[in-house]
Design an enzyme around this catalytic site. Structure first.
Site, PDB file in Angstrom:
ATOM      1  N   GLU A  81     -13.955 -26.496 -14.067  1.00 38.00           N
ATOM      2  CA  GLU A  81     -14.573 -25.882 -15.236  1.00 38.00           C
ATOM      3  C   GLU A  81     -13.528 -25.666 -16.321  1.00 38.00           C
ATOM      4  O   GLU A  81     -12.357 -25.413 -16.034  1.00 38.00           O
ATOM      5  CB  GLU A  81     -15.215 -24.554 -14.841  1.00 38.00           C
ATOM      6  N   CYS A  94      -9.598 -23.086 -22.660  1.00 37.48           N
ATOM      7  CA  CYS A  94      -8.928 -22.706 -21.414  1.00 37.48           C
ATOM      8  C   CYS A  94      -9.057 -23.880 -20.446  1.00 37.48           C
ATOM      9  O   CYS A  94     -10.177 -24.313 -20.145  1.00 37.48           O
ATOM     10  CB  CYS A  94      -9.625 -21.456 -20.876  1.00 37.48           C
ATOM     11  N   CYS A 101      -7.510 -23.420  -5.782  1.00 32.99           N
ATOM     12  CA  CYS A 101      -6.143 -22.880  -5.813  1.00 32.99           C
ATOM     13  C   CYS A 101      -5.785 -22.457  -4.406  1.00 32.99           C
ATOM     14  O   CYS A 101      -6.612 -21.927  -3.676  1.00 32.99           O
ATOM     15  CB  CYS A 101      -6.064 -21.685  -6.767  1.00 32.99           C
ATOM     16  N   CYS A 105      -5.578 -15.236  -4.478  1.00 31.30           N
ATOM     17  CA  CYS A 105      -5.501 -13.869  -5.002  1.00 31.30           C
ATOM     18  C   CYS A 105      -6.844 -13.187  -4.752  1.00 31.30           C
ATOM     19  O   CYS A 105      -7.895 -13.802  -4.918  1.00 31.30           O
ATOM     20  CB  CYS A 105      -5.169 -13.876  -6.499  1.00 31.30           C
ATOM     21  N   CYS A 108      -9.853 -13.201  -7.471  1.00 29.82           N
ATOM     22  CA  CYS A 108     -10.108 -14.416  -8.254  1.00 29.82           C
ATOM     23  C   CYS A 108     -11.063 -15.361  -7.520  1.00 29.82           C
ATOM     24  O   CYS A 108     -10.833 -15.702  -6.363  1.00 29.82           O
ATOM     25  CB  CYS A 108      -8.760 -15.096  -8.507  1.00 29.82           C
ATOM     26  N   CYS A 322     -12.299 -14.943 -17.289  1.00 32.45           N
ATOM     27  CA  CYS A 322     -11.133 -15.108 -16.408  1.00 32.45           C
ATOM     28  C   CYS A 322     -11.488 -14.794 -14.972  1.00 32.45           C
ATOM     29  O   CYS A 322     -12.108 -13.773 -14.687  1.00 32.45           O
ATOM     30  CB  CYS A 322     -10.033 -14.126 -16.796  1.00 32.45           C
TER      31      CYS A 322
HETATM   32  N1  SAH Z   1      -2.956 -19.296 -11.631  1.00 34.24           N
HETATM   33  C1  SAH Z   1      -2.558 -18.807 -12.898  1.00 34.24           C
HETATM   34  C2  SAH Z   1      -3.471 -19.217 -14.032  1.00 34.24           C
HETATM   35  C3  SAH Z   1      -4.951 -19.168 -13.778  1.00 34.24           C
HETATM   36  S1  SAH Z   1      -5.628 -17.574 -13.618  1.00 34.24           S
HETATM   37  C4  SAH Z   1      -2.370 -17.303 -12.858  1.00 34.24           C
HETATM   38  O1  SAH Z   1      -2.783 -16.680 -11.876  1.00 34.24           O
HETATM   39  O2  SAH Z   1      -1.770 -16.785 -13.785  1.00 34.24           O
HETATM   40  C5  SAH Z   1      -5.592 -17.002 -15.313  1.00 34.24           C
HETATM   41  C6  SAH Z   1      -5.621 -15.489 -15.462  1.00 34.24           C
HETATM   42  O3  SAH Z   1      -6.901 -14.947 -15.036  1.00 34.24           O
HETATM   43  C7  SAH Z   1      -4.564 -14.800 -14.618  1.00 34.24           C
HETATM   44  O4  SAH Z   1      -3.896 -13.802 -15.349  1.00 34.24           O
HETATM   45  C8  SAH Z   1      -5.408 -14.198 -13.525  1.00 34.24           C
HETATM   46  O5  SAH Z   1      -4.771 -13.126 -12.908  1.00 34.24           O
HETATM   47  C9  SAH Z   1      -6.652 -13.788 -14.285  1.00 34.24           C
HETATM   48  N2  SAH Z   1      -7.786 -13.452 -13.408  1.00 34.24           N
HETATM   49  C10 SAH Z   1      -8.032 -13.907 -12.165  1.00 34.24           C
HETATM   50  N3  SAH Z   1      -9.139 -13.313 -11.659  1.00 34.24           N
HETATM   51  C11 SAH Z   1      -9.605 -12.478 -12.620  1.00 34.24           C
HETATM   52  C12 SAH Z   1     -10.733 -11.596 -12.722  1.00 34.24           C
HETATM   53  N4  SAH Z   1     -11.587 -11.491 -11.717  1.00 34.24           N
HETATM   54  N5  SAH Z   1     -10.897 -10.897 -13.857  1.00 34.24           N
HETATM   55  C13 SAH Z   1     -10.041 -11.038 -14.890  1.00 34.24           C
HETATM   56  N6  SAH Z   1      -8.965 -11.864 -14.879  1.00 34.24           N
HETATM   57  C14 SAH Z   1      -8.741 -12.558 -13.753  1.00 34.24           C
HETATM   58 FE1  SF4 Z   2      -4.777 -19.053  -8.120  1.00 36.46          FE
HETATM   59 FE2  SF4 Z   2      -6.608 -17.399  -9.112  1.00 36.46          FE
HETATM   60 FE3  SF4 Z   2      -4.337 -16.435  -8.107  1.00 36.46          FE
HETATM   61 FE4  SF4 Z   2      -4.300 -17.778 -10.456  1.00 36.46          FE
HETATM   62  S1  SF4 Z   2      -5.332 -15.818 -10.051  1.00 36.46           S
HETATM   63  S2  SF4 Z   2      -2.893 -18.005  -8.696  1.00 36.46           S
HETATM   64  S3  SF4 Z   2      -5.920 -19.292 -10.040  1.00 36.46           S
HETATM   65  S4  SF4 Z   2      -5.924 -17.537  -6.953  1.00 36.46           S
END
Ligand code: SAH
Ligand code: SF4
Length: 333
Positions: A81, A94, A101, A105, A108, A322
């Site tokens: 996406e 974006c 991934c 995390c 996410c 995000c």
């Molecule tokens: N993997 C990279 C880039 C992709 S995620 C990273 O983690 O930085 C891009 C951003 O979205 C990151 O700052 C991540 O922490 C944030 N993000 C992930 N899950 C989210 C959520 N549920 N609500 C808001 N931001 C989120």
């Molecule tokens: Fe991967 Fe999501 Fe963590 Fe970014 S926030 S490193 S996309 S699992």
């Protein structure tokens, strides 16, 4: 779009045709090889049958029309996406860098998918081209790119660097309009300082405390907060560029006054540190911090002269915000 064979084919004719095709596809936004009349007819025919400039996609538009999300499907049936956020004076795209991934995390949606595969440099650029084609009809264009979609850019480092070079040199979008966000892959932060692509760097911090960060981001066990901050320091020494620390506000996890004070201590270490507070978009686990708590947190940072900005969430109704990107049709070949 499938340009895997492009170089092999153009090299059989004249090597400079490769650059011509890139310019036609990524700058002039040609949608078929037939339009690229600087190429000989037989080359165009060969490209037409072995490569494709078509982008297979499905578009979703948010209720307020400011956010659009596209699901792009590649030839192997896997999808990612990409999101377009339209402001009055600019359009920000974006982009995703991986299908899924591997880092998982806890907050996410992409992390829940696991990693299917890396994207190629062309597959990353294709996302921008998709939006450029759509905006061209309205006499508009993409102004900013953020590498904040699905995947960890620094675990697909070579392709991300190559995509950045194409975006700068072929799409002609300036380095200062490009930002890469990483969860903190230490050796790649140092490599990034050496490669100096001149783009903006953002680090997903989310907690000033190793133990809390361990819980939110399993990768913190390998690339700890302390090691990340050391790497960022050496990045700044080398580049003298500002670094943004993204901070998700999660209710009762990392949003107390004490957390804010701990964060102040870390951020005071370098004048070029900036904090970006992000509203947590609920993805199952955890709750979003209240408005009051976010305001209190922000005020503590501001009172202590830490530079802070706040990111507003777009497109939650189409799951484009995000952390919500998960490529829903991924398994529906
Ligand atoms: N993997 C990279 C880039 C992709 S995620 C990273 O983690 O930085 C891009 C951003 O979205 C990151 O700052 C991540 O922490 C944030 N993000 C992930 N899950 C989210 C959520 N549920 N609500 C808001 N931001 C989120
Ligand atoms: Fe991967 Fe999501 Fe963590 Fe970014 S926030 S490193 S996309 S699992």
């Amino acid at each position: 779009m499938n340009l895997v064979e492009l170089k092999n084919i153009t090299d059989k004719y004249k090597p400079f045709y490769y650059k011509e095709v890139l310019k036609a596809a990524f700058f002039n936004l040609s949608e078929s090889f037939d339009e690229i009349t600087v190429l000989p007819k037989d080359l165009r025919a060969e490209l037409e049958s072995n490569c494709s400039l078509e982008i297979k996609s499905k578009l979703f538009v948010s209720n307020d029309k400011r956010t659009q999300k596209a699901l792009i499907t590649f030839d192997d049936g896997l999808s990612i996406e990409t999101v377009l956020m339209s402001h009055e004076d600019r359009n920000t795209v974006c982009v995703s860098t991986q299908i899924g991934c591997s880092l998982g995390c806890r907050f996410c949606s992409t992390g829940k998918m696991g990693l299917k595969r890396d994207l190629t440099d062309f597959e990353i650029v294709e996302q921008i081209i998709y939006w450029q084609r759509l905006l061209k009809d309205k006499d508009k264009k993409v102004d900013n790119i953020v590498f904040m979609g699905m995947g960890e850019p620094f675990l697909n480092y070579e392709n991300v660097i190559s995509a950045i070079e194409i975006i700068k040199n072929v799409c002609k979008i300036g380095a200062r309009h490009i930002s890469v966000s990483t969860v903190g892959i230490v050796d790649k932060i140092i490599q990034f300082a050496k490669d100096e692509p001149q783009v903006n760097l953002a680090i997903s911090l989310h907690s000033p405390d190793e133990k809390i960060r361990d819980k939110l981001i399993p990768a913190n066990k390998k690339w700890s907060l302390t090691k990340i901050l050391q790497a960022v320091d050496s990045y700044i020494q080398k580049t003298n560029r500002q670094v943004m620390f993204e901070y998700l506000m999660i209710d009762n996890v990392n949003d107390s006054a004490d957390h804010a004070k701990q964060l102040v201590k870390l951020m005071k270490q370098n004048k070029l540190f900036v904090v970006n507070l992000i509203k947590y978009n609920q993805t199952g686990k955890y709750e979003t911090s209240s408005r009051e708590k976010m305001d209190q947190f922000r005020q503590i940072l501001e009172k202590n002269k830490v530079k802070v900005t706040q990111r507003y969430s777009f497109g939650q109704d189409i799951k484009a915000a995000c952390g919500q990107l998960a490529g829903e049709m991924t398994n529906s070949k």
